[in-house]
Design a protein around this motif. Structure first.
Motif, mmCIF file in Angstrom:
data_model
loop_
_atom_site.group_PDB
_atom_site.id
_atom_site.type_symbol
_atom_site.label_atom_id
_atom_site.label_comp_id
_atom_site.label_asym_id
_atom_site.label_seq_id
_atom_site.Cartn_x
_atom_site.Cartn_y
_atom_site.Cartn_z
ATOM 1 N N GLY A 182 0.794 -1.214 0.000
ATOM 2 C CA GLY A 182 0.000 0.000 0.000
ATOM 3 C C GLY A 182 0.830 1.269 0.000
ATOM 4 N N TYR A 183 2.069 1.210 0.497
ATOM 5 C CA TYR A 183 2.873 2.413 0.657
ATOM 6 C C TYR A 183 4.322 2.127 0.258
ATOM 7 C CZ TYR A 183 -1.196 3.661 3.438
ATOM 8 O OH TYR A 183 -2.468 3.903 3.850
ATOM 9 N N THR A 184 5.043 3.199 -0.016
ATOM 10 C CA THR A 184 6.458 3.093 -0.368
ATOM 11 C C THR A 184 7.218 4.183 0.370
ATOM 12 O OG1 THR A 184 5.894 2.279 -2.560
ATOM 13 C CG2 THR A 184 8.140 3.057 -2.223
ATOM 14 N N ALA A 185 8.299 3.798 1.031
ATOM 15 C CA ALA A 185 9.183 4.763 1.686
ATOM 16 C C ALA A 185 10.319 5.102 0.732
ATOM 17 C CB ALA A 185 9.730 4.193 2.997
ATOM 18 N N CYS A 186 10.530 6.389 0.493
ATOM 19 C CA CYS A 186 11.519 6.856 -0.478
ATOM 20 C C CYS A 186 12.599 7.653 0.263
ATOM 21 C CB CYS A 186 10.872 7.728 -1.544
ATOM 22 S SG CYS A 186 9.273 7.105 -2.128
ATOM 23 N N PHE A 187 13.871 7.357 -0.028
ATOM 24 C CA PHE A 187 14.999 8.018 0.617
ATOM 25 C C PHE A 187 15.731 8.880 -0.411
ATOM 26 C CE2 PHE A 187 13.979 4.504 3.278
ATOM 27 C CZ PHE A 187 14.339 4.861 4.569
ATOM 28 N N ALA A 188 16.148 10.069 -0.002
ATOM 29 C CA ALA A 188 16.875 10.981 -0.904
ATOM 30 C C ALA A 188 18.013 11.642 -0.144
ATOM 31 C CB ALA A 188 15.947 12.047 -1.470
ATOM 32 N N ASN A 189 19.067 12.002 -0.874
ATOM 33 C CA ASN A 189 20.240 12.702 -0.320
ATOM 34 C C ASN A 189 20.279 14.095 -0.930
ATOM 35 O OD1 ASN A 189 22.590 13.396 0.904
ATOM 36 N ND2 ASN A 189 23.898 12.022 -0.273
ATOM 37 N N CYS A 190 20.185 15.121 -0.105
ATOM 38 C CA CYS A 190 20.099 16.503 -0.586
ATOM 39 C C CYS A 190 21.345 17.276 -0.175
ATOM 40 C CB CYS A 190 18.854 17.188 -0.037
ATOM 41 S SG CYS A 190 17.315 16.296 -0.425
ATOM 42 N N SER A 191 21.768 18.176 -1.055
ATOM 43 C CA SER A 191 22.971 18.975 -0.784
ATOM 44 C C SER A 191 22.709 20.086 0.219
ATOM 45 C CB SER A 191 23.511 19.564 -2.091
ATOM 46 O OG SER A 191 22.515 20.345 -2.726
ATOM 47 N N ARG A 192 21.440 20.415 0.454
ATOM 48 C CA ARG A 192 21.095 21.391 1.493
ATOM 49 C C ARG A 192 19.761 21.005 2.122
ATOM 50 N NH1 ARG A 192 17.628 25.399 -0.738
ATOM 51 N NH2 ARG A 192 17.512 25.380 -3.033
ATOM 52 N N LEU B 84 11.182 14.769 -6.417
ATOM 53 C CA LEU B 84 12.479 15.163 -5.860
ATOM 54 C C LEU B 84 12.682 16.666 -5.958
ATOM 55 C CD1 LEU B 84 14.964 12.427 -7.116
ATOM 56 C CD2 LEU B 84 14.332 12.895 -4.764
ATOM 57 N N GLU B 85 13.247 17.232 -4.907
ATOM 58 C CA GLU B 85 13.689 18.614 -4.992
ATOM 59 C C GLU B 85 14.879 18.691 -5.952
ATOM 60 O OE1 GLU B 85 12.190 21.056 -3.683
ATOM 61 O OE2 GLU B 85 10.767 20.014 -2.388
ATOM 62 N N PRO B 86 15.093 19.828 -6.622
ATOM 63 C CA PRO B 86 16.163 19.908 -7.648
ATOM 64 C C PRO B 86 17.556 19.691 -7.097
ATOM 65 C CG PRO B 86 15.194 22.069 -7.180
ATOM 66 C CD PRO B 86 14.302 21.071 -6.531
ATOM 67 N N TYR B 87 17.753 19.868 -5.801
ATOM 68 C CA TYR B 87 19.066 19.700 -5.214
ATOM 69 C C TYR B 87 19.177 18.377 -4.448
ATOM 70 C CZ TYR B 87 16.166 21.865 -1.616
ATOM 71 O OH TYR B 87 15.141 22.168 -0.783
ATOM 72 N N CYS B 88 18.290 17.443 -4.733
ATOM 73 C CA CYS B 88 18.279 16.151 -4.062
ATOM 74 C C CYS B 88 18.519 15.027 -5.066
ATOM 75 C CB CYS B 88 16.947 15.905 -3.335
ATOM 76 S SG CYS B 88 16.612 17.080 -1.994
ATOM 77 N N GLY B 89 19.084 13.933 -4.591
ATOM 78 C CA GLY B 89 19.334 12.755 -5.418
ATOM 79 C C GLY B 89 18.706 11.516 -4.785
ATOM 80 N N TYR B 90 18.245 10.610 -5.623
ATOM 81 C CA TYR B 90 17.591 9.378 -5.155
ATOM 82 C C TYR B 90 18.589 8.465 -4.460
ATOM 83 C CZ TYR B 90 15.814 4.610 -5.587
ATOM 84 O OH TYR B 90 15.458 3.311 -5.345
ATOM 85 N N LEU B 91 18.193 7.914 -3.313
ATOM 86 C CA LEU B 91 19.031 6.960 -2.572
ATOM 87 C C LEU B 91 18.455 5.541 -2.610
ATOM 88 C CD1 LEU B 91 20.295 8.654 0.714
ATOM 89 C CD2 LEU B 91 21.622 7.855 -1.225
#
Length: 676
Positions: A137-147, A180-187
């Motif tokens: 039913g759900y998905t947890a998404c992780f991202a690495n952001c520079s700020r 994704l925010e423009p300063y974030c990358g998918y983890l």
């Protein structure tokens, strides 16, 4: 109606199918309707039945997609590229619950694998038989952001994975790129929860990272076939297929078309066979003798009617495949795969525009030149490494760097943004490191960092190397750890770079082929030169890190021919003598008395890392523990191999001397080959 040959072929086909049907019902009657597959236990699960099966069960038991691996406490199942623990099975609602085996629930700060693809596509096949269907039913998404993200409340901070310039967040629901925010990358991403759960939505309101992790550890649900779609008996499937074939025949002859009458007499039998054959394919079972008998009329039909056309198509496809395979070189074949799963591929014109026609040059090396690039309209800065034709050899180093960095996401490893390959013009695009490499700071005449900052940088480098060894599906051996290959970002966070010599090996594989013997003189481990010092493994990177650590502590290169005295010419040997002098007759070295506590700690850890035999060195995870601990608990290691023979035990003196002679000779050969 039709030619006599075709009519005889059809009569033979129908006669054989009638015989096959008799054999089907006879075989099913002998079985008595019982598949002979009693319930079984697997791990903590009890009374498991179809569609599940165990490894080694008879082929007619269960379905191949639902095969379980059993241990004393766990039951596992394979779904796409992953292996999952089966925690519960609900036959009433036809689902079971699974948990990713790679998700470390014992960790205080777990992160899912970045390359896990848990989703299955199909639910029903063309014959009405069920396939595996994930209903998370759900998905947890992780991202690495520079700020830091301040304008999006859906982003939950993960403080334990964040650093000064690297902010890790988790959010729930949509994991698309647009989110994704423009300063974030998918983890990474991982499914969890039930398909229909009203309580889950309440739990997610205002949930923190810790709350989401608690929900993830409960796993997610996977639906399996409902009762009416589970594996039926052979006679039941035969009846279904026979009825379908009869209906197909009646439908065709109900029309007055001559073509439909031809199809009714020549295709209804093949329709029956395809339906019956689909049963065996859907359940991944080996066809019994009955299916082999049915295959005979199909073969006769194909031989009579459909031989030449498929043969011509097959020859054409083989010709196109061979022609394409010959024209594509090794690099292009690799890049076609990499383009789907790795960094962005740029055209050469994009590289020219990115670097403003190679205007701002950052450095020059044996591999080529590095230029500063700016990507508009955002104005993000990048470092573009242009590889010269003679430095890229046959593309091996280029492929090694792209394939290695393309799968790495870590705060202490430089990120590969993209690449370019057009004939012999090849480039690598990295994130820009404004403070350059570590060597210009540690070898500076003025002290650039405090001891606390230097220890922090050393710990960051160790974390990056440990991630290469332990954090990926395949262990990555760098083979060229040195100050020049450690880059510093705007906050002086270290990042391991330059993976041209890196190699991928199965994790836990302690043996590395001899063809991997390469690196930089002064940082190469002894086993890279002579196998008498041990096998080439991740401990080879530990040795290089130890030499780097000693240079950071000493603020000078380990080998300095311009040293004030000959005893200080080789820093590791000199500092070992100074450190061990403390315990002799109560005498304390004045150098050690003035040495900072952290400087002493870095030296001792470095000496542990450069032990002669690889088995005597710590792993990178153990090195991290020593760097995080205080200096009081550290013990001095044995004397490393490079020191004078007077300190070597008598019983080992002859053996050590012969090995050092061999290493010295082989180093000379390597240096002569480099000069050529």
């Amino acid at each position: 109606m039709g030619n006599p040959g075709a009519f005889r072929c059809s009569v033979t086909l129908q006669a054989l199918i009638v015989f096959s049907l008799i054999a089907v019902f006879a075989a099913d009657h002998v079985q008595g309707g019982d598949d002979g597959c009693p319930p079984f236990s697997c791990g903590h699960l009890q009374d498991i039945s179809s569609p599940f099966r165990r490894r080694g069960d008879p082929l007619e038991c269960g379905v191949g997609a639902y095969e379980l691996g059993c241990t004393s406490s766990k039951a596992t199942i394979h779904i796409n590229t992953g292996t999952y623990y089966v925690t519960a099975i609900n036959y009433t609602n036809s689902y079971f619950r699974v948990m990713d085996t790679n998700f470390d629930t014992n960790s205080s700060c777990p992160l899912p694998l970045w390359n896990r693809l848990p989703y299955a596509g199909s639910i029903l096949d063309s014959h009405g038989f069920w396939d595996l269907s994930i209903r998370s039913g759900y998905t947890a998404c992780f991202a690495n952001c520079s700020r830091a993200v301040t304008n999006n409340g859906a982003y939950k901070p993960v403080d334990c994975l964040s650093a000064d310039n690297s902010h890790v967040y988790v959010w729930v629901y949509d994991c698309s790129v647009q989110e994704l925010e423009p300063y974030c990358g998918y983890l990474a991403m991982i499914p969890f929860g039930d398909e229909y759960s009203s309580n889950m939505q309440l739990q997610l309101q205002g949930a923190s990272y810790a709350d989401i992790i608690q929900l993830i550890t409960k796993g997610f649900t996977v639906h399996f076939p409902e009762e009416e779609y589970r594996k039926p008996s052979l006679s039941k499937v035969t009846n279904i297929c026979l009825n379908n074939s009869t209906s197909y025949f009646k439908e065709l002859i109900s029309h007055a078309s001559f073509v439909n009458w031809i199809r009714a007499f020549f295709w209804s039998d093949i329709y029956f066979y395809r339906c019956l054959d689909g049963y065996f394919i859907s359940y991944h079972t080996t066809r019994p003798v009955v299916a082999q008998l049915i295959a005979v009329p199909k073969f006769l039909f194909v031989l009579c009617r459909f031989l030449l056309a498929p043969l011509a198509v097959w020859i054409f496809l083989v010709y196109k495949y061979l022609k394409t395979r010959i024209t594509i070189d090794a690099v292009e074949k690799f890049l076609r795969i990499q383009q789907m799963i790795g960094p962005t591929r740029y055209a050469y014109t994009d590289i020219v525009a990115l670097t403003s026609h190679f205007r701002d040059k950052l450095g020059q090396g044996g591999y080529g030149s590095v230029y500063k690039g700016v990507l508009l309209p955002g104005g993000a800065h990048f470092a573009v490494k242009m590889l010269e034709g003679n430095s890229s050899c046959n593309g091996d180093d280029f492929i090694s760097e792209v394939s290695t960095l393309g799968r790495i996401h870590h705060v202490n490893v430089v990120r590969l943004v993209g690449f370019c390959s057009e004939e012999l013009r090849r480039a690598l695009v990295y994130e820009y490191m404004p403070h350059g490499s570590l060597d210009k700071y540690i070898f500076s005449a003025e002290k650039s960092f405090s001891w606390d900052k230097l220890n922090e940088i050393a710990l960051g480098i160790a974390r990056g190397i440990n991630y290469l060894h332990q954090g990926c599906d395949m262990q990555i051996l760098h083979f060229d750890i040195k100050p020049h290959n450690i880059l510093l970002d705007s906050n002086f966070v270290p990042k391991v770079a330059d993976f041209g010599l890196a190699k991928l090996y199965p994790r836990g594989d302690s043996f590395v082929p001899l063809s991997a013997m390469r690196g930089t003189i002064g940082y190469i481990a002894p086993e890279m030169i002579s196998r008498s010092f041990g096998v080439i493994s991740s401990k080879s990177d530990v040795y290089s890190f130890g030499m780097l650590l000693l240079e950071m502590a000493g603020g000078r290169r380990n080998a300095d021919p311009n040293a004030a005295t000959s005893s200080q010419g080789y820093y590791p040997s000199w500092v070992y003598d100074q450190l061990t002098l403390q315990g002799e007759a109560g005498e304390i070295s004045p150098v050690i008395a003035d040495m900072h506590e952290l400087e002493k700690k870095l030296c001792v850890i470095g000496l542990w890392c450069i032990q002669m035999r690889s088995r005597d060195r710590p792993t990178m995870s153990e090195v991290m523990e020593m760097l995080e601990a205080g200096a009081d608990g550290l013990q001095m290691p044995s004397r490393p191999f490079f020191c004078d023979e007077g300190h070597i035990h008598v019983e080992d003196s002859y053996h050590f001397t012969s090995e050092l002679t061999t290493v010295s000779e082989e180093f000379t050969v390597v240096l002569e080959e480099d000069e050529e």
